[in-house]
Scaffold this motif. Structure first.
Motif, PDB file in Angstrom:
ATOM      1  N   MET A  82      -2.921  37.520 -40.065  1.00 23.59           N
ATOM      2  CA  MET A  82      -4.167  37.915 -39.812  1.00 23.59           C
ATOM      3  C   MET A  82      -4.542  38.521 -41.575  1.00 23.59           C
ATOM      4  SD  MET A  82      -4.822  40.569 -36.902  1.00 23.59           S
ATOM      5  CE  MET A  82      -5.729  40.476 -36.509  1.00 23.59           C
ATOM      6  N   ARG A  83      -6.423  38.021 -41.439  1.00 30.23           N
ATOM      7  CA  ARG A  83      -6.371  38.535 -43.008  1.00 30.23           C
ATOM      8  C   ARG A  83      -7.477  39.696 -42.897  1.00 30.23           C
ATOM      9  NH1 ARG A  83      -9.139  34.007 -46.436  1.00 30.23           N
ATOM     10  NH2 ARG A  83      -9.835  35.437 -48.345  1.00 30.23           N
ATOM     11  N   VAL A  84      -7.894  39.981 -43.535  1.00 30.26           N
ATOM     12  CA  VAL A  84      -8.795  41.647 -43.784  1.00 30.26           C
ATOM     13  C   VAL A  84      -9.763  41.044 -45.069  1.00 30.26           C
ATOM     14  CG1 VAL A  84      -8.958  43.991 -43.701  1.00 30.26           C
ATOM     15  CG2 VAL A  84      -6.950  42.913 -42.543  1.00 30.26           C
ATOM     16  N   SER A  85     -11.362  42.169 -44.153  1.00 28.07           N
ATOM     17  CA  SER A  85     -12.102  41.091 -44.757  1.00 28.07           C
ATOM     18  C   SER A  85     -12.179  42.460 -46.310  1.00 28.07           C
ATOM     19  CB  SER A  85     -13.035  41.577 -44.353  1.00 28.07           C
ATOM     20  OG  SER A  85     -14.450  41.848 -45.260  1.00 28.07           O
ATOM     21  N   GLN A  86     -12.333  41.878 -47.544  1.00 31.64           N
ATOM     22  CA  GLN A  86     -12.348  42.681 -48.764  1.00 31.64           C
ATOM     23  C   GLN A  86     -13.984  43.882 -48.907  1.00 31.64           C
ATOM     24  OE1 GLN A  86      -9.699  42.243 -50.449  1.00 31.64           O
ATOM     25  NE2 GLN A  86      -8.355  41.368 -48.705  1.00 31.64           N
ATOM     26  N   ILE A  87     -14.458  43.290 -48.391  1.00 28.05           N
ATOM     27  CA  ILE A  87     -15.930  44.436 -47.707  1.00 28.05           C
ATOM     28  C   ILE A  87     -15.853  45.806 -47.446  1.00 28.05           C
ATOM     29  CG2 ILE A  87     -18.347  44.699 -47.788  1.00 28.05           C
ATOM     30  CD1 ILE A  87     -18.460  41.934 -46.840  1.00 28.05           C
ATOM     31  N   PRO A  88     -15.963  46.791 -47.798  1.00 24.60           N
ATOM     32  CA  PRO A  88     -15.726  48.596 -47.999  1.00 24.60           C
ATOM     33  C   PRO A  88     -16.803  48.200 -46.680  1.00 24.60           C
ATOM     34  CG  PRO A  88     -17.082  48.700 -49.636  1.00 24.60           C
ATOM     35  CD  PRO A  88     -16.861  46.419 -49.972  1.00 24.60           C
ATOM     36  N   TRP A  89     -15.728  49.997 -45.686  1.00 23.52           N
ATOM     37  CA  TRP A  89     -16.074  50.192 -44.997  1.00 23.52           C
ATOM     38  C   TRP A  89     -18.386  50.476 -44.545  1.00 23.52           C
ATOM     39  CZ3 TRP A  89     -18.472  54.629 -44.390  1.00 23.52           C
ATOM     40  CH2 TRP A  89     -18.141  56.274 -45.211  1.00 23.52           C
ATOM     41  N   TRP A  90     -18.651  51.151 -46.000  1.00 26.53           N
ATOM     42  CA  TRP A  90     -19.755  51.695 -46.524  1.00 26.53           C
ATOM     43  C   TRP A  90     -20.935  50.621 -47.270  1.00 26.53           C
ATOM     44  CZ3 TRP A  90     -20.667  50.930 -51.192  1.00 26.53           C
ATOM     45  CH2 TRP A  90     -19.177  50.721 -52.354  1.00 26.53           C
ATOM     46  N   GLY A  91     -20.241  49.366 -47.248  1.00 23.05           N
ATOM     47  CA  GLY A  91     -20.881  47.715 -47.621  1.00 23.05           C
ATOM     48  C   GLY A  91     -22.135  47.750 -46.950  1.00 23.05           C
ATOM     49  N   LEU A  92     -21.847  47.555 -45.520  1.00 20.79           N
ATOM     50  CA  LEU A  92     -22.443  46.502 -44.181  1.00 20.79           C
ATOM     51  C   LEU A  92     -23.872  47.944 -44.777  1.00 20.79           C
ATOM     52  CD1 LEU A  92     -23.959  44.398 -42.720  1.00 20.79           C
ATOM     53  CD2 LEU A  92     -22.119  45.943 -41.081  1.00 20.79           C
ATOM     54  N   PRO A  93     -23.810  49.403 -43.855  1.00 19.81           N
ATOM     55  CA  PRO A  93     -24.853  50.106 -44.546  1.00 19.81           C
ATOM     56  C   PRO A  93     -25.858  50.387 -45.630  1.00 19.81           C
ATOM     57  CG  PRO A  93     -22.863  51.134 -43.034  1.00 19.81           C
ATOM     58  CD  PRO A  93     -22.615  50.154 -43.904  1.00 19.81           C
ATOM     59  N   LEU A  94     -25.489  50.151 -46.952  1.00 15.91           N
ATOM     60  CA  LEU A  94     -25.724  50.229 -48.115  1.00 15.91           C
ATOM     61  C   LEU A  94     -26.861  49.321 -47.689  1.00 15.91           C
ATOM     62  CD1 LEU A  94     -25.528  51.894 -50.076  1.00 15.91           C
ATOM     63  CD2 LEU A  94     -24.325  50.206 -51.869  1.00 15.91           C
ATOM     64  N   VAL A  95     -25.928  48.080 -47.618  1.00 12.24           N
ATOM     65  CA  VAL A  95     -27.028  46.937 -47.867  1.00 12.24           C
ATOM     66  C   VAL A  95     -28.208  47.091 -47.083  1.00 12.24           C
ATOM     67  CG1 VAL A  95     -27.399  44.079 -47.295  1.00 12.24           C
ATOM     68  CG2 VAL A  95     -25.740  44.652 -48.835  1.00 12.24           C
ATOM     69  N   ALA A  96     -28.622  47.505 -45.760  1.00 11.67           N
ATOM     70  CA  ALA A  96     -28.693  47.572 -44.681  1.00 11.67           C
ATOM     71  C   ALA A  96     -30.243  48.846 -45.538  1.00 11.67           C
ATOM     72  CB  ALA A  96     -28.331  48.241 -43.654  1.00 11.67           C
ATOM     73  N   VAL A  97     -29.587  49.722 -46.736  1.00  9.37           N
ATOM     74  CA  VAL A  97     -30.357  50.892 -46.458  1.00  9.37           C
ATOM     75  C   VAL A  97     -30.971  49.910 -47.891  1.00  9.37           C
ATOM     76  CG1 VAL A  97     -30.911  53.071 -47.694  1.00  9.37           C
ATOM     77  CG2 VAL A  97     -29.014  52.862 -46.130  1.00  9.37           C
ATOM     78  N   VAL A  98     -30.457  49.399 -48.736  1.00 10.36           N
ATOM     79  CA  VAL A  98     -31.138  48.894 -50.078  1.00 10.36           C
ATOM     80  C   VAL A  98     -32.284  47.730 -49.119  1.00 10.36           C
ATOM     81  CG1 VAL A  98     -30.870  46.759 -51.660  1.00 10.36           C
ATOM     82  CG2 VAL A  98     -29.516  48.935 -51.685  1.00 10.36           C
ATOM     83  N   PHE A  99     -32.062  47.457 -48.362  1.00 16.70           N
ATOM     84  CA  PHE A  99     -33.453  46.639 -48.290  1.00 16.70           C
ATOM     85  C   PHE A  99     -34.494  47.121 -47.196  1.00 16.70           C
ATOM     86  CE2 PHE A  99     -30.508  43.080 -48.898  1.00 16.70           C
ATOM     87  CZ  PHE A  99     -31.554  41.660 -49.315  1.00 16.70           C
ATOM     88  N   ALA A 100     -34.065  48.342 -46.440  1.00 19.02           N
ATOM     89  CA  ALA A 100     -34.909  48.866 -45.707  1.00 19.02           C
ATOM     90  C   ALA A 100     -35.750  49.359 -46.809  1.00 19.02           C
ATOM     91  CB  ALA A 100     -33.965  50.813 -44.882  1.00 19.02           C
ATOM     92  N   LEU A 101     -35.608  49.796 -47.890  1.00 19.66           N
ATOM     93  CA  LEU A 101     -36.088  50.740 -48.780  1.00 19.66           C
ATOM     94  C   LEU A 101     -37.062  49.692 -49.339  1.00 19.66           C
ATOM     95  CD1 LEU A 101     -34.025  53.334 -50.624  1.00 19.66           C
ATOM     96  CD2 LEU A 101     -35.861  53.813 -49.111  1.00 19.66           C
ATOM     97  N   ALA A 102     -36.698  48.191 -49.789  1.00 23.37           N
ATOM     98  CA  ALA A 102     -37.624  47.351 -50.496  1.00 23.37           C
ATOM     99  C   ALA A 102     -38.409  47.115 -49.623  1.00 23.37           C
ATOM    100  CB  ALA A 102     -36.628  45.829 -50.473  1.00 23.37           C
ATOM    101  N   GLY A 103     -37.745  46.628 -48.630  1.00 24.71           N
ATOM    102  CA  GLY A 103     -39.173  46.495 -47.350  1.00 24.71           C
ATOM    103  C   GLY A 103     -40.102  47.688 -47.341  1.00 24.71           C
ATOM    104  N   ALA A 104     -40.000  48.911 -47.548  1.00 21.85           N
ATOM    105  CA  ALA A 104     -41.027  50.224 -47.828  1.00 21.85           C
ATOM    106  C   ALA A 104     -41.235  50.130 -48.470  1.00 21.85           C
ATOM    107  CB  ALA A 104     -39.687  51.298 -47.137  1.00 21.85           C
ATOM    108  N   LEU A 105     -41.345  49.272 -49.886  1.00 19.87           N
ATOM    109  CA  LEU A 105     -42.205  49.783 -50.998  1.00 19.87           C
ATOM    110  C   LEU A 105     -42.514  48.584 -51.029  1.00 19.87           C
ATOM    111  CD1 LEU A 105     -42.023  50.900 -54.015  1.00 19.87           C
ATOM    112  CD2 LEU A 105     -39.784  49.046 -54.391  1.00 19.87           C
TER     113      LEU A 105
END
Length: 179
Positions: free
Chosen positions: A1-24
């Motif tokens: 079983m392979r585990v993803s190398q993405i940290p647990w906080w990566g997905l929320p961080l990407v979502a916040v960056v795109f939300a801020l870019a959209g708001a801007l």
């Protein structure tokens, strides 16, 4: 079983960056549209203020000219220059403040011509000229000077003598009717 190398906080961080870019982006679009709307309102107000001032002044000039003609035809003495200035002053001041150079010069030329007609007719220095003839000749020149004022106003406001051309229909049905 392979585990993803993405940290647990990566997905929320990407979502916040795109939300801020959209708001801007939304804020920038709103600011641009707001500026364009304000510019349009400012331009419309500029046009309306000048059109109103020029119309009022033209009406005042026409009224003063008509009053001069009526009093001259009746053989009465024309109104005094002070009465004329009291009548024209409120309409002339906005034009002097708002108008461009050519319009202001043309308006003042009409004003000086009418002011001269309301003053004492004394063609001193001209031998053989009667005051009535001199008055009639100056009065006949008023429409010509007013025509120059009207032309300057039309030029400044972009008023065309001909109606705009009709626009072709987008769906082609009008083209079929014309052919």
């Amino acid at each position: 079983m392979r585990v993803s190398q993405i940290p647990w906080w990566g997905l929320p961080l990407v979502a916040v960056v795109f939300a801020l870019a959209g708001a801007l982006a939304a804020h920038l679009v709103f600011a641009r549209n707001s500026e364009l709307l304000n510019r349009t309102i400012r331009d419309r107000r500029w046009y309306d203020e000048r059109k109103e001032a020029y119309t009022r002044l033209l009406a005042a000039f026409e009224h003063a000219t008509h009053r001069l003609r009526v009093t001259f035809d009746a053989g009465e003495k024309p109104p005094t220059a002070l009465n004329y200035v009291d009548q024209i002053g409120p309409a002339l001041m906005p034009v002097r403040l708002l108008a461009s150079g050519p319009v202001r010069s043309a308006a003042l030329a009409v004003h000086l011509q009418l002011e001269r007609l309301h003053g004492e007719m004394n063609p001193a220095g001209v031998v053989g000229v009667q005051p009535q003839t001199h008055f009639r000749e100056l009065l006949a020149q008023v429409p010509l000077v007013m025509q120059q004022f009207e032309a300057a106003v039309r030029d400044e406001l972009g008023i065309m003598d001909t109606p705009p051309k009709s626009q072709p229909s987008l769906n082609g049905s009008r083209r079929q009717l014309e052919n």
